[in-house]
Design an enzyme around this catalytic site. Structure first.
Site, mmCIF file in Angstrom:
data_model
loop_
_atom_site.group_PDB
_atom_site.id
_atom_site.type_symbol
_atom_site.label_atom_id
_atom_site.label_comp_id
_atom_site.label_asym_id
_atom_site.label_seq_id
_atom_site.Cartn_x
_atom_site.Cartn_y
_atom_site.Cartn_z
ATOM 1 N N THR A 76 -4.230 8.604 -4.531
ATOM 2 C CA THR A 76 -4.204 8.813 -3.078
ATOM 3 C C THR A 76 -2.986 9.661 -2.687
ATOM 4 O OG1 THR A 76 -5.321 6.719 -2.795
ATOM 5 C CG2 THR A 76 -4.223 7.604 -0.857
ATOM 6 N N GLU A 123 0.844 -1.214 0.000
ATOM 7 C CA GLU A 123 0.000 0.000 0.000
ATOM 8 C C GLU A 123 0.877 1.261 0.000
ATOM 9 O OE1 GLU A 123 -2.787 0.765 -0.843
ATOM 10 O OE2 GLU A 123 -4.186 1.408 0.701
#
Ligand SMILES: Nc1ncnc2c1ncn2[C@@H]1O[C@H](COP(=O)(O)OP(=O)(O)O)[C@@H](O)[C@H]1O
Ligand SMILES: N[C@@H](CCOP(=O)(O)O)C(=O)O
Length: 307
Positions: free
Chosen positions: A182, A129
């Site tokens: 993001t 991530e």
């Protein structure tokens, strides 16, 4: 022991308005599928990606990065092939990178005979991530791996709390088809916030957790507020204020940015309310040139599962 496993790795909603980087929940009606199999050759090899154009190089794909982190620790005398059937659009705000980063390590852990617990699996997934978002946050990974609602008490050392899921709670998501990375949506956030906003936000996250424990829908409604991040990120999402008002005026308990956006999530009591909210949100975008998808989902309390 098995040589191959096929999994469903669900989409997830992070932040849930009041809990930036700490709260998240797991969806059921959208997710990726992955097949992971053992190979004689050591290492991690991404052999198939369907749906979206993503890197095959294991060190550039979040699924590969988390898998490499796990095998560096487990040191198996074989390797793994990964096939990704991507349904969650990257940059969607419903945990596209997280589904891949957690899916590969969930599956490898199963193929190794489950040497790691869920927190350890989440810890390896964080390495993947971090490649996508530039920071090790677990608020999408934890609900995918644990199921239901989760709270990340701490990232280092990682501590995840699984929260109760009220029976009758449904999510509605609208995903305008634009991409927000993001990493970019994190870069625009201020580093410091006014003390009064921090106080309001802390009170909301505490109240939200209490509401889940007590099935208190009225409190849940009042707690689903974001005074910290929403003002900075909502300007990136077309018609955000109108979509949010439409949802709240049609019975949603709360509405906010899903993860880093552009998806907008809502929570409703009962599926009929969730469907009414879906229609109201669709009506806003229907009068614009923006393409969108919507999903109504129960809260998935199981998380990633073998299929
Ligand atoms: N397996 C993967 N799935 C999704 N995105 C990936 C994957 N591997 C690398 N990426 C990269 O991660 C970024 C998308 O992640 P992110 O911006 O966090 O979006 P999301 O909110 O949908 O997770 C893109 O730059 C994409 O190329
Ligand atoms: N807490 C993170 C969550 C990002 O979620 P994603 O689904 O957009 O990857 C953030 O808000 O930056």
């Amino acid at each position: 022991m098995k040589n191959e496993i096929k999994i469903f790795s669900p989409a997830t909603v992070a932040n849930v308005s009041c809990g930036f980087d700490v709260l998240g929940f797991c969806l059921d009606t959208i997710g990726d599928e992955m097949i992971i199999r053992k190979t004689n050759k050591k290492g991690v090899f991404i052999t198939k990606i369907e749906g979206f154009d993503l890197p095959f190089d294991a060190e550039k794909n979040v699924a590969g990065v988390s898998a490499l982190a796990m095998i560096a620790d487990a040191k198996p005398d074989f390797g793994f092939e990964i096939e990704i059937y991507k349904r969650i659009k990257p940059g969607s705000g419903i945990g596209s990178s997280s589904a891949s980063a957690s899916g590969s390590v969930f599956a490898i852990n199963e193929l190794l005979g489950r040497p790691y617990n869920k927190t350890q699996v989440t810890d390896f997934a964080m390495k993947g991530e971090a490649l996508a978002s530039g920071s090790e946050h677990a608020d999408n990974l934890a609900p995918g791996i644990f199921g239901g609602f989760t709270l990340v008490k701490s990232s280092s050392p990682l501590e995840v709390l699984q929260l109760p899921t009220p029976n009758d709670l449904y999510a509605t998501i609208i995903h305008p088809q634009i991409e927000i990375k993001t990493a970019d949506a994190r870069a625009i956030l201020p580093k410091l916030f006014p003390l009064q906003d921090v106080i309001t936000q802390s009170a909301n996250v505490g109240s939200f957790v209490h509401a889940l424990h007590t099935n208190d829908y009225e409190l849940l409604k009042r707690a689903l507020q974001d005074v910290i991040v929403e003002p900075h990120r909502s300007i990136l999402i077309p018609h955000y204020a109108e979509v949010k008002s439409a949802a709240l005026n049609n019975g949603a308990l709360g509405a906010g940015i899903s993860g880093a956006g552009p998806s907008i999530y809502t929570l409703s009591k009962g599926i009929e309310n969730a469907k009414r909210v879906e229609k109201a949100m669709r009506d806003v975008y229907a009068n614009t040139i923006i393409a969108f998808e919507t999903y109504v989902s129960r809260i998935n309390t199981e998380g990633i599962r073998e299929i």
